[in-house]
Design a protein around this motif. Structure first.
Motif, PDB file in Angstrom:
ATOM      1  N   UNK A 203      16.349  28.844  -8.206  1.00 35.53           N
ATOM      2  CA  UNK A 203      17.624  28.129  -8.035  1.00 35.53           C
ATOM      3  C   UNK A 203      17.928  27.874  -6.561  1.00 35.53           C
ATOM      4  N   UNK A 204      18.661  26.800  -6.299  1.00 34.02           N
ATOM      5  CA  UNK A 204      19.191  26.530  -4.963  1.00 34.02           C
ATOM      6  C   UNK A 204      20.612  27.090  -4.932  1.00 34.02           C
ATOM      7  N   UNK A 205      20.785  28.202  -4.247  1.00 37.24           N
ATOM      8  CA  UNK A 205      22.075  28.900  -4.217  1.00 37.24           C
ATOM      9  C   UNK A 205      22.867  28.490  -2.983  1.00 37.24           C
ATOM     10  N   UNK A 206      24.093  28.096  -3.194  1.00 35.16           N
ATOM     11  CA  UNK A 206      24.969  27.667  -2.104  1.00 35.16           C
ATOM     12  C   UNK A 206      25.924  28.792  -1.741  1.00 35.16           C
ATOM     13  N   UNK A 207      26.167  28.964  -0.421  1.00 33.46           N
ATOM     14  CA  UNK A 207      27.115  29.977   0.029  1.00 33.46           C
ATOM     15  C   UNK A 207      27.754  29.515   1.337  1.00 33.46           C
ATOM     16  N   UNK A 208      29.082  29.432   1.356  1.00 35.99           N
ATOM     17  CA  UNK A 208      29.813  29.113   2.580  1.00 35.99           C
ATOM     18  C   UNK A 208      30.186  30.426   3.261  1.00 35.99           C
ATOM     19  N   UNK A 209      29.793  30.589   4.517  1.00 33.59           N
ATOM     20  CA  UNK A 209      30.019  31.850   5.223  1.00 33.59           C
ATOM     21  C   UNK A 209      30.730  31.590   6.539  1.00 33.59           C
ATOM     22  N   UNK A 210      31.321  32.639   7.079  1.00 35.66           N
ATOM     23  CA  UNK A 210      31.920  32.564   8.408  1.00 35.66           C
ATOM     24  C   UNK A 210      30.826  32.246   9.424  1.00 35.66           C
ATOM     25  N   UNK A 211      31.146  31.397  10.373  1.00 39.71           N
ATOM     26  CA  UNK A 211      30.135  30.968  11.347  1.00 39.71           C
ATOM     27  C   UNK A 211      29.553  32.140  12.128  1.00 39.71           C
ATOM     28  N   UNK A 212      30.348  33.165  12.406  1.00 35.22           N
ATOM     29  CA  UNK A 212      29.818  34.334  13.111  1.00 35.22           C
ATOM     30  C   UNK A 212      28.732  35.030  12.286  1.00 35.22           C
TER      31      UNK A 212
END
Length: 334
Positions: A203-212
């Motif tokens: 699967x192509x898993x998407x995750x939005x994370x803090x830039x740090x």
């Protein structure tokens, strides 16, 4: 094919100095494993924030199966919507529109919404095609990251934004080599790795994370750190396929299952002031969506030959110091 595998293996055993980025002595495999571990930790942390399951109303827009479903906010995805219908919808749906916004099939839904499931033979496949091309570039980066094992440290640069009309997808890397022209057998061996990925249906898993956190994940890659920093965003979108983690705004298709007849066709040197050797390597490839897997070799061969032609993009900017053949560039952008 065996000779090709031997050739690639001999490259891995070359008695030369090992190259590493300035801040690490990890191998390529160890870097990928560490990045995947940090990705998974953040994924589980974000899931733990959902302490109370709320319900949302999801209206499916489909000319044959329109319905309204009660789903779990922050947990249910368009893929879950497809699963509520039948196997055909589950297997063919590669992308979704959520309230008109292009949406990953595995990205959780966050509010009451209208969902439309997209596939490669839908009336308007443009967004699906772009997501597919982007996903193939991600697969190409994953293959390159693992192909050279421990003999060379591979600095992954980026997946350039190449339009579908260019005839190929690309990934730029810094191999820290004076010169390397892979043989046909070596390219075939690399393409076999794509076949293995396709069989695993990763699967192509998407995750939005803090830039740090993104900077911490890519602390071993100066190119990715530069890309993240220059974006100026407080959050960075990452995608993971297997153990391979990369920066991308997405969206991408559901899994590697959609990529068939995957062929890595060429490796071209492109001039760059960002590399110690004054150049980067642009890997190029082509693949067909699974809906079109049965294609005659007389049709596939011209497609693969076109994907060998060097491709440049308008967004290359400072990455490319000069473009070698203006006429060739025009031909590949038609």
């Amino acid at each position: 094919m065996m000779r090709g595998r031997m050739a690639l293996s001999s490259l891995r055993r070359m008695p030369c100095a090992r190259w590493y980025s300035k801040n690490t002595k990890l191998t390529n495999a160890e870097v990928s494993a560490r990045q995947s571990h940090l990705f998974e930790n953040e994924k589980q942390r974000q899931l733990s924030l959902v302490t109370r399951i709320e319900k949302i109303r999801v209206k499916l827009l489909d000319k044959n199966n329109s319905c309204t479903l009660i789903m779990n906010k922050g947990l249910s995805t368009p893929y879950n919507v497809a699963m509520h219908l039948n196997k055909l919808y589950r297997d063919r749906s590669a992308l979704a529109l959520v309230n008109g916004e292009v949406w990953d099939m595995l990205r959780p839904l966050t509010e009451d919404c209208e969902v439309e499931l997209l596939h490669f033979k839908c009336d308007k496949p443009q967004e699906v095609n772009k997501a597919y091309w982007r996903s193939c570039s991600h697969m190409l980066g994953a293959i390159i990251a693992s192909a050279f094992k421990d003999d060379f440290f591979v600095d992954l640069v980026r997946a350039p934004d190449v339009p579908v009309t260019a005839g190929c997808f690309c990934y730029d890397v810094d191999l820290h080599m004076d010169d390397w022209s892979p043989t046909l057998q070596e390219l075939m061996c690399l393409s076999q790795d794509a076949f293995k990925m396709q069989e695993k249906e990763l699967p192509f898993e998407r995750l939005a994370v803090d830039t740090n956190l993104a900077l911490e994940i890519f602390q071993d890659n100066r190119f990715k750190k530069k890309q993240i920093t220059e974006s100026g965003k407080s959050t960075t979108t990452l995608y993971r396929c297997g153990d391979f983690v990369d920066v991308s705004d997405g969206p991408m298709v559901t899994s590697t299952r959609f990529a068939t007849n995957f062929s890595i066709t060429a490796v071209h040197n492109i001039k760059s002031s960002h590399s110690e050797h004054g150049k980067l390597q642009r890997f190029q490839g082509v693949a067909l969506p699974s809906d079109f897997r049965r294609i005659h070799h007389t049709v596939l061969t011209p497609i693969e030959n076109r994907a060998k032609i060097p491709v440049y993009t308008d967004s290359d900017g400072p990455w490319i110091e000069e473009k070698e053949d203006t006429q060739l560039q025009k031909e590949t952008s038609v």
